[in-house]
Design a protein around this motif. Structure first.
Motif, PDB file in Angstrom:
ATOM      1  N   LEU A  23       0.417  -1.331   0.193  1.00 15.73           N
ATOM      2  CA  LEU A  23      -0.033   0.124   0.292  1.00 15.73           C
ATOM      3  C   LEU A  23       0.785   1.108  -0.429  1.00 15.73           C
ATOM      4  N   GLY A  24       0.654   1.890  -0.887  1.00 15.37           N
ATOM      5  CA  GLY A  24       1.847   3.424  -1.117  1.00 15.37           C
ATOM      6  C   GLY A  24       0.066   4.404  -0.469  1.00 15.37           C
ATOM      7  N   LEU A  25       0.392   5.322   0.586  1.00 22.38           N
ATOM      8  CA  LEU A  25      -0.010   6.194   1.213  1.00 22.38           C
ATOM      9  C   LEU A  25       0.627   7.837   0.539  1.00 22.38           C
ATOM     10  N   SER A  26       0.192   8.457   0.051  1.00 18.08           N
ATOM     11  CA  SER A  26       0.296   9.807  -0.606  1.00 18.08           C
ATOM     12  C   SER A  26      -0.181  10.633   0.696  1.00 18.08           C
ATOM     13  N   GLY A  27       0.211  11.918   0.652  1.00 14.16           N
ATOM     14  CA  GLY A  27      -0.461  13.163   1.767  1.00 14.16           C
ATOM     15  C   GLY A  27      -1.736  13.931   1.250  1.00 14.16           C
ATOM     16  N   GLY A  28      -1.445  14.966   1.993  1.00 15.75           N
ATOM     17  CA  GLY A  28      -2.716  16.000   1.950  1.00 15.75           C
ATOM     18  C   GLY A  28      -3.923  15.288   2.352  1.00 15.75           C
ATOM     19  N   SER A  29      -4.934  15.160   1.839  1.00 14.11           N
ATOM     20  CA  SER A  29      -6.430  15.505   2.441  1.00 14.11           C
ATOM     21  C   SER A  29      -6.586  13.236   2.765  1.00 14.11           C
ATOM     22  N   LEU A  30      -5.903  12.880   2.090  1.00 13.17           N
ATOM     23  CA  LEU A  30      -5.867  11.630   1.601  1.00 13.17           C
ATOM     24  C   LEU A  30      -5.976  10.784   3.395  1.00 13.17           C
ATOM     25  N   VAL A  31      -4.339  11.676   3.864  1.00  5.83           N
ATOM     26  CA  VAL A  31      -4.195  10.943   5.338  1.00  5.83           C
ATOM     27  C   VAL A  31      -5.214  11.503   6.324  1.00  5.83           C
ATOM     28  N   ALA A  32      -6.213  12.278   5.752  1.00  9.21           N
ATOM     29  CA  ALA A  32      -7.982  12.666   7.099  1.00  9.21           C
ATOM     30  C   ALA A  32      -8.429  11.804   6.832  1.00  9.21           C
ATOM     31  N   LEU A  33      -8.548  10.888   5.646  1.00  9.07           N
ATOM     32  CA  LEU A  33      -9.517  10.079   5.373  1.00  9.07           C
ATOM     33  C   LEU A  33      -8.843   8.709   5.606  1.00  9.07           C
ATOM     34  N   LEU A  34      -8.030   7.845   5.447  1.00  6.03           N
ATOM     35  CA  LEU A  34      -7.544   7.392   5.813  1.00  6.03           C
ATOM     36  C   LEU A  34      -7.519   6.851   7.178  1.00  6.03           C
ATOM     37  N   ALA A  35      -7.100   7.890   7.474  1.00  4.80           N
ATOM     38  CA  ALA A  35      -6.430   7.582   9.164  1.00  4.80           C
ATOM     39  C   ALA A  35      -8.092   7.173  10.370  1.00  4.80           C
ATOM     40  N   ARG A  36      -9.096   8.320   9.392  1.00  4.78           N
ATOM     41  CA  ARG A  36     -10.425   8.192  10.382  1.00  4.78           C
ATOM     42  C   ARG A  36     -10.998   6.519   9.454  1.00  4.78           C
ATOM     43  N   ALA A  37     -10.796   6.530   8.826  1.00  7.76           N
ATOM     44  CA  ALA A  37     -11.502   5.091   8.302  1.00  7.76           C
ATOM     45  C   ALA A  37     -10.833   3.784   8.130  1.00  7.76           C
ATOM     46  N   LEU A  38      -9.404   3.662   7.835  1.00 11.55           N
ATOM     47  CA  LEU A  38      -8.697   2.439   8.012  1.00 11.55           C
ATOM     48  C   LEU A  38      -9.413   1.636   9.489  1.00 11.55           C
ATOM     49  N   PRO A  39      -9.353   2.556  10.604  1.00  9.88           N
ATOM     50  CA  PRO A  39      -8.893   1.773  11.729  1.00  9.88           C
ATOM     51  C   PRO A  39     -10.114   0.731  11.442  1.00  9.88           C
ATOM     52  N   PRO A  40     -11.433   1.568  11.865  1.00 13.01           N
ATOM     53  CA  PRO A  40     -12.745   0.395  11.897  1.00 13.01           C
ATOM     54  C   PRO A  40     -12.460  -0.209  11.173  1.00 13.01           C
ATOM     55  N   ALA A  41     -12.429  -0.572   9.388  1.00 11.73           N
ATOM     56  CA  ALA A  41     -12.113  -1.256   9.128  1.00 11.73           C
ATOM     57  C   ALA A  41     -11.270  -2.109   8.995  1.00 11.73           C
ATOM     58  N   LEU A  42     -10.309  -2.273   9.665  1.00 10.46           N
ATOM     59  CA  LEU A  42      -9.763  -3.145  10.132  1.00 10.46           C
ATOM     60  C   LEU A  42     -10.141  -3.843  11.323  1.00 10.46           C
ATOM     61  N   ARG A  43     -10.657  -3.131  11.756  1.00 12.90           N
ATOM     62  CA  ARG A  43     -11.749  -3.488  13.417  1.00 12.90           C
ATOM     63  C   ARG A  43     -12.736  -5.240  13.065  1.00 12.90           C
ATOM     64  N   ALA A  44     -13.090  -4.679  11.468  1.00  9.76           N
ATOM     65  CA  ALA A  44     -14.176  -5.110  11.279  1.00  9.76           C
ATOM     66  C   ALA A  44     -13.546  -6.114  10.341  1.00  9.76           C
ATOM     67  N   GLU A  45     -12.819  -6.804   9.631  1.00  6.06           N
ATOM     68  CA  GLU A  45     -11.847  -7.542   9.453  1.00  6.06           C
ATOM     69  C   GLU A  45     -10.676  -7.851  10.450  1.00  6.06           C
ATOM     70  N   PRO A  46     -11.232  -9.172  11.010  1.00  4.02           N
ATOM     71  CA  PRO A  46      -9.829  -9.032  12.599  1.00  4.02           C
ATOM     72  C   PRO A  46      -9.196 -10.680  11.361  1.00  4.02           C
ATOM     73  N   GLY A  47      -9.008 -10.952  10.770  1.00  2.00           N
ATOM     74  CA  GLY A  47      -8.246 -12.125   9.609  1.00  2.00           C
ATOM     75  C   GLY A  47      -7.220 -11.293   8.792  1.00  2.00           C
ATOM     76  N   LEU A  48      -7.536 -10.306   8.795  1.00  2.00           N
ATOM     77  CA  LEU A  48      -6.108  -9.989   7.686  1.00  2.00           C
ATOM     78  C   LEU A  48      -5.508  -8.981   9.190  1.00  2.00           C
TER      79      LEU A  48
END
Length: 99
Positions: A23-48
């Protein structure tokens, strides 16, 4: 949320086929979006297992993590605020000295 779902789907596909998810992560507005959205998405996928992911921070400049232009630093700060699992946070890497 749709972007986080896409990341989770791609990660699951890579892991299911025995490949490392990259996964390549760029800066800008993507930081806030993914920092907010990835943690709950990961909690919903405990097998990853994000500890097996290769995460690359796409910085335009070589700056210390504390610098406002540091993409990795921005993800660390925002990720901690939004409860990113420790295994997703990048390890501490000292910035190289300027020549």
């Amino acid at each position: 949320a749709a972007l986080a779902r896409s990341v989770m789907e791609a990660a699951a596909e890579a892991e299911a086929s025995g490949r490392r998810f990259t996964l390549g992560l760029s800066g800008g507005s993507l930081v806030a979006l993914l920092a907010r959205a990835l943690p709950p998405a990961l909690r919903a996928e405990p097998g990853l297992d994000p500890a097996r992911w290769l995460v690359a921070f796409c910085d335009e400049r070589l700056v210390p993590l504390e610098h406002p232009d540091s993409t990795e630093g921005a993800y660390r700060v925002r990720g901690e605020r939004h409860g990113a699992p420790g295994r997703l946070r990048a390890p501490a890497v000292p910035a190289p000295s300027a020549p």
